[in-house]
Write a protein that holds these residues in place. Structure first.
Motif, PDB file in Angstrom:
ATOM      1  N   ALA A 172      -1.722  -3.627  -4.228  1.00 40.26           N
ATOM      2  CA  ALA A 172      -1.106  -3.766  -5.626  1.00 40.26           C
ATOM      3  C   ALA A 172      -1.728  -4.778  -6.693  1.00 40.26           C
ATOM      4  O   ALA A 172      -1.897  -4.601  -7.828  1.00 40.26           O
ATOM      5  N   GLN A 173      -2.577  -5.855  -5.885  1.00 38.20           N
ATOM      6  CA  GLN A 173      -3.621  -6.441  -6.881  1.00 38.20           C
ATOM      7  C   GLN A 173      -4.625  -5.586  -7.556  1.00 38.20           C
ATOM      8  O   GLN A 173      -4.842  -6.043  -8.707  1.00 38.20           O
ATOM      9  N   SER A 208      12.383   4.946  -7.486  1.00 37.42           N
ATOM     10  CA  SER A 208      10.962   4.362  -8.042  1.00 37.42           C
ATOM     11  C   SER A 208       9.767   5.486  -8.575  1.00 37.42           C
ATOM     12  O   SER A 208       9.159   5.279  -9.554  1.00 37.42           O
ATOM     13  N   TYR A 209      10.029   6.462  -7.732  1.00 36.24           N
ATOM     14  CA  TYR A 209       8.970   7.589  -8.263  1.00 36.24           C
ATOM     15  C   TYR A 209       9.283   7.882  -9.569  1.00 36.24           C
ATOM     16  O   TYR A 209       8.532   8.355 -10.566  1.00 36.24           O
ATOM     17  N   GLN A 210      10.593   8.347  -9.822  1.00 35.91           N
ATOM     18  CA  GLN A 210      11.095   8.808 -11.280  1.00 35.91           C
ATOM     19  C   GLN A 210      10.685   7.693 -12.161  1.00 35.91           C
ATOM     20  O   GLN A 210      10.219   7.977 -13.304  1.00 35.91           O
ATOM     21  N   PHE A 211      11.091   6.553 -11.726  1.00 40.46           N
ATOM     22  CA  PHE A 211      10.662   5.212 -12.597  1.00 40.46           C
ATOM     23  C   PHE A 211       9.211   5.023 -13.077  1.00 40.46           C
ATOM     24  O   PHE A 211       8.733   5.275 -14.500  1.00 40.46           O
ATOM     25  N   VAL A 212       8.362   5.349 -12.178  1.00 41.48           N
ATOM     26  CA  VAL A 212       6.864   5.250 -12.522  1.00 41.48           C
ATOM     27  C   VAL A 212       6.466   6.371 -13.376  1.00 41.48           C
ATOM     28  O   VAL A 212       5.608   6.279 -14.264  1.00 41.48           O
ATOM     29  N   ARG A 216      -4.717   9.320 -17.745  1.00 40.67           N
ATOM     30  CA  ARG A 216      -3.152   9.145 -17.861  1.00 40.67           C
ATOM     31  C   ARG A 216      -2.869   9.852 -16.399  1.00 40.67           C
ATOM     32  O   ARG A 216      -2.152   9.378 -15.541  1.00 40.67           O
ATOM     33  N   GLU A 217      -3.389  11.000 -16.030  1.00 46.72           N
ATOM     34  CA  GLU A 217      -2.932  11.880 -14.775  1.00 46.72           C
ATOM     35  C   GLU A 217      -3.221  11.077 -13.720  1.00 46.72           C
ATOM     36  O   GLU A 217      -2.733  10.819 -12.413  1.00 46.72           O
ATOM     37  N   GLY A 218      -4.623  10.591 -13.770  1.00 50.55           N
ATOM     38  CA  GLY A 218      -5.068   9.744 -12.600  1.00 50.55           C
ATOM     39  C   GLY A 218      -4.491   8.501 -12.460  1.00 50.55           C
ATOM     40  O   GLY A 218      -4.124   8.195 -10.968  1.00 50.55           O
ATOM     41  N   LEU A 219      -4.054   7.918 -13.245  1.00 50.13           N
ATOM     42  CA  LEU A 219      -3.127   6.603 -13.396  1.00 50.13           C
ATOM     43  C   LEU A 219      -1.852   6.872 -12.437  1.00 50.13           C
ATOM     44  O   LEU A 219      -1.353   6.196 -11.714  1.00 50.13           O
ATOM     45  N   ARG A 220      -1.181   7.921 -13.091  1.00 49.82           N
ATOM     46  CA  ARG A 220      -0.044   8.567 -12.415  1.00 49.82           C
ATOM     47  C   ARG A 220      -0.248   8.703 -10.802  1.00 49.82           C
ATOM     48  O   ARG A 220       0.715   8.342 -10.341  1.00 49.82           O
ATOM     49  N   TYR A 262      -0.361   5.437  -8.940  1.00 55.15           N
ATOM     50  CA  TYR A 262       0.716   4.703  -8.626  1.00 55.15           C
ATOM     51  C   TYR A 262       1.558   5.267  -7.956  1.00 55.15           C
ATOM     52  O   TYR A 262       2.132   4.705  -6.915  1.00 55.15           O
ATOM     53  N   ILE A 263       1.850   6.690  -7.886  1.00 52.74           N
ATOM     54  CA  ILE A 263       2.515   7.404  -6.925  1.00 52.74           C
ATOM     55  C   ILE A 263       2.102   7.144  -5.803  1.00 52.74           C
ATOM     56  O   ILE A 263       2.944   7.357  -4.825  1.00 52.74           O
ATOM     57  N   GLY A 264       0.689   7.539  -5.550  1.00 50.21           N
ATOM     58  CA  GLY A 264       0.040   7.484  -4.064  1.00 50.21           C
ATOM     59  C   GLY A 264       0.339   6.237  -3.508  1.00 50.21           C
ATOM     60  O   GLY A 264       0.423   5.920  -2.218  1.00 50.21           O
ATOM     61  N   THR A 265      -0.094   4.721  -4.432  1.00 51.97           N
ATOM     62  CA  THR A 265       0.465   3.734  -3.814  1.00 51.97           C
ATOM     63  C   THR A 265       1.863   3.513  -3.217  1.00 51.97           C
ATOM     64  O   THR A 265       2.017   2.880  -2.399  1.00 51.97           O
TER      65      THR A 265
END
Length: 776
Positions: free
Chosen positions: A44-45, A118-122, A302-306, A309-312
């Motif tokens: 997370a950090q 959380s998935y939808q929110f992220v 953008r897609e990689g960031l998404r 976060y979803i993977g995390t």
């Protein structure tokens, strides 16, 4: 009773291994969970720090995946053990699975719900970060900053160009004062006058303290010649280190100093003015510039960031769910363990096993419940031990009482109020000569041969009930004479004299105790007849000789003195008197022998040899009836008086021959007498049996055959069997008399005597009898 704990499995190697495995699994699960939480925190950090993210994200993600796989393997191993316990039918498996499923659902369902939200929110939050308005606002802010900086640059360039006019007439030697005045006017940090070749002429401000101040480039000087003045901003492209202060940003303007007049020979000079930018403007400009740069970078990724976060988030969910399931299994096991201990204890107590149970040392309510259950089980075990001890004492007392009853010569029968047999002892079977044990649960009157006895006993009890109320009696006593007539009884036709005593037992039961007094009655009768015989012999024998002598004298005196017809009458009468006197003398002698039978001199006697000696007197030539002997060569010497046994054999053979001869005369068939000896099955008795083919005994004679003067022969005295009975009593032998029945018809009589072997005590001779031999 043993007090070893039945749950002492902790002392066994299997239990120690199981406990070690549980500890290892618990410690490993806790360690893996802690590592997973630490890794999730670091991940997370890393997502919040771009540099840290680019450097360690892949490693942290891979390590988290490994931890998740380890958790999955641990959960799979635990699930496999639970399923194996369930298939093996081990107690408590279903409870463990149920608790684990409940705890797992409590952890998984909320986790899954939070994950979906959380998935939808992220996903939507990331899309909202790159909205068109945000991008336009960043562009507008960036343009506004640029316009502001350009305005400051242009203003400083104009001021520098105007200030250069002041230096047109100033020589190089006095340019320092003019530059100081210009620096103050323009509020600049540094003012420098350069030659056309880039040589320093003079300076004011920070440049005075620098040995080699930064000079303008040739390109810049060429541009100044063309445009008269230029300005540019320095320091905004440098990035400050994390935690460091922002670098100073300045606006640097360069203007060419005009030549005075038309002096074309003088080298051109250039005025350079450096003015610092306001810190607020610099900070805002840098912030807008950095934000725009990051926005553009993240917009491109953008897609990689998404996915990151979803993977995390997904990995966090897996770690949380797997950890929750594992903790559910462990906590369920800890919660179920006291319940399983209690359930196992209850099951074993229900099966009758009251040994101490395992006790948990926890301070919670379940631990206290296991301790209370262990105390209760111990109390039950102590109570059962006391009960078993008491029952053992009762069983011992009952066994002693049963042993006493079994060895009593008296018969004991317990009846209910309706006369049903509840229990008997062997003495009752022996006295009544009926298999009473086979008729337990049936009325006494239904036992074959005991119908009258059962009815009479029931009548006595009924009368006793009335008399007890009236007179307060506690028992009744009555004498009975039984006649066993059943075909399945060994002494059919014989009479049994018993005296019975009855009393009431608790629970409406009735006690009947009786003794066989047949031998006592027979002895009393024999004694009475012996006294009668002695007196008759004394009273009758005295006048017999005078009568005989008187008759013979009459014949002698009157012979030849009377007429022939009277002479014949006289001779016949005298002969009759003499014959009858002789008969009476024989009768008196038999009375005397019966009354004065001497005591038996008991010694070892070879019965077979004695029989062989006696049978020589009954050879085929002299005996009218065939005599056959069957002697058992295994017979050892018996304990007896040879002379008295010889008399017994003579009496029995004479009676048998007389009976067989009478039957042969009436039927025309040849008679036979059989005498045999046989060693009993127990090897402790020798049986002598005499059988004949006569008509047998009538029922009334069979009941009293051993009493004196009881006979069916016209010339018999009735003392033969009485003498045999008396001699048998002297020898302690048991005598039995019965009719032989063949195909339902009487085929003759049979007399059996059972003698003890030589060397046995008189008590054994009097009381020991082989039951199988007595039935022969």
């Amino acid at each position: 009773m043993s007090n070893k704990p039945r749950s002492g499995a902790a002392a066994t190697p299997a239990a120690r291994r199981s406990r070690a495995v549980r500890w290892a699994v618990s410690v490993g699960a806790a360690l893996v969970t802690a590592i997973g939480l630490v890794l999730m925190f670091l991940l997370a950090q890393a997502t919040n720090n771009r540099a840290l993210y680019e450097r360690y994200y892949v490693r942290l993600f891979g390590i988290n995946v490994v931890v998740a796989v380890l958790l999955v393997l641990v959960i799979g191993w635990v699930a496999f053990r639970l399923l194996r316990r369930l298939r093996q039918g081990k107690f408590g498996s279903r409870l463990l699975i149920k608790l684990a499923a409940i705890f797992a659902l409590v952890g998984v369902v909320p986790g899954a719900l939070v994950y979906v939200v959380s998935y939808q929110f992220v996903a939507r939050s990331i899309e909202s970060w790159f909205d068109v308005k945000v991008e336009g606002a960043l562009d507008a802010g960036l343009n506004l900053g640029r316009a502001t900086l350009d305005s400051l640059s242009d203003d400083l360039a104009a001021k520098t160009r105007a200030a250069s006019a002041q230096l047109a007439q100033v020589p190089d030697a006095s340019a320092g004062l003019a530059l100081e005045r210009i620096r103050e006017q323009l509020q600049a940090s540094d003012v420098v006058l350069w030659t056309g070749t880039g040589q320093l002429i003079a300076g004011a401000g920070a440049s005075r303290f620098q040995l080699n101040p930064e000079r303008p480039t040739i390109q810049q000087l060429r541009q100044v010649r063309a445009d008269r003045a230029i300005a540019h901003i320095e320091g905004l492209d440098e990035t400050a280190a994390p935690g460091a202060s922002l670098p100073p940003a300045t606006v640097r303007a360069i203007a060419m100093v005009q030549r005075p007049g038309f002096d074309f020979d003088t080298a051109p000079r250039f005025l350079q003015v450096t003015q610092p930018l306001p810190p607020a403007v610099v900070a805002n400009a840098l912030a807008v510039q950095e934000a725009n740069r990051e926005y553009q970078e993240r917009a491109l990724a953008r897609e990689g960031l998404r996915r990151m976060y979803i993977g995390t988030l997904t990995l966090s969910l897996f770690l949380a769910v797997f950890g929750a399931v594992l903790l559910a299994v462990l906590f369920g096991n800890q919660l179920a363990r006291p319940l399983l201990v209690l359930a196992e204890g209850v099951r074993q107590v229900a099966a009758g096993d009251l040994r101490p149970t395992a006790v948990l040392q926890g301070k919670d309510e379940l631990g206290g419940l296991t301790r209370s259950f262990a105390v209760m089980t111990q109390q039950l075990a102590d109570a059962r031990g006391a009960v078993e001890k008491t029952m053992g004492q009762l069983d011992a007392a009952r066994a002693n009482l049963q042993t006493i009853l079994d060895n009593l010569t008296s018969g004991v029968i317990v009846l209910d109020a309706k006369g049903t047999i509840l229990s008997t002892n062997p003495g009752a079977t022996r006295v009544l000569r009926a298999p009473l044990a086979a008729y337990e649960g049936q009325p006494l009157a239904l036992v074959p041969g005991l119908a009258d006895f059962g009815n009479n006993v029931q009548q006595q009890f009924d009368e006793f009930q009335v008399e007890r109320v009236q007179h307060g009696l506690d028992h009744w006593q009555h004498a009975f004479e039984l006649h066993a007539t059943g075909n399945d009884l060994p002494h059919q036709g014989s009479a049994i004299n018993i005296v019975a005593r009855g009393a009431e037992l608790p629970g409406a039961a009735r006690l009947l105790v009786f003794d066989d007094i047949s031998e006592i009655v027979s002895a009393q009768r024999a004694q009475a007849w012996g006294e009668v015989a002695r007196r008759l012999a004394h009273e009758i024998k005295n006048p017999l000789t005078p009568i005989q002598l008187s008759a013979e004298r009459l014949e002698m005196k009157l012979s030849g003195k009377v007429a022939p017809p009277e002479q014949a009458v006289l001779v016949k009468s005298v002969k009759t008197i003499v014959d009858q006197v002789d008969a009476m003398k024989r009768l008196v002698n038999e009375f005397r022998d019966y009354a004065r039978l001497p005591a038996a001199d008991l010694k070892p006697v070879d019965l077979n040899a004695l029989l062989t000696d006696v049978l020589q007197l009954y050879s085929a030539e002299s005996a009218p009836i065939a005599l056959r002997s069957e002697l058992d060569e295994r017979c050892p010497p018996i304990r007896g008086d040879a002379q008295q046994i010889r008399q017994v054999i003579h009496n029995l053979l004479q009676n048998a021959q007389d009976a067989a001869e009478a039957a042969a005369t009436s039927t025309g068939r040849a008679g036979e007498v059989v005498i045999r000896t046989r060693l009993g099955d127990s090897g402790q008795r020798v049986r002598l049996t005499v059988q004949d083919s006569g008509p047998g005994f009538a029922e009334n004679i069979l009941k009293r055959a051993f009493e004196p003067y009881v006979t069916t022969k016209t010339k018999g005295t009735g003392l033969g069997l009485a003498v045999v009975k008396k001699i048998a009593d002297e020898h302690g032998a048991r005598i039995e008399l019965s009719n032989r029945v063949v195909d339902g018809a009487v085929a003759g009589a049979q007399v059996s005597l059972s003698f003890a072997l030589a060397g046995e005590s008189q008590t054994a001779v009097a009381h020991t009898e082989d039951p199988k031999s007595s039935a022969a």
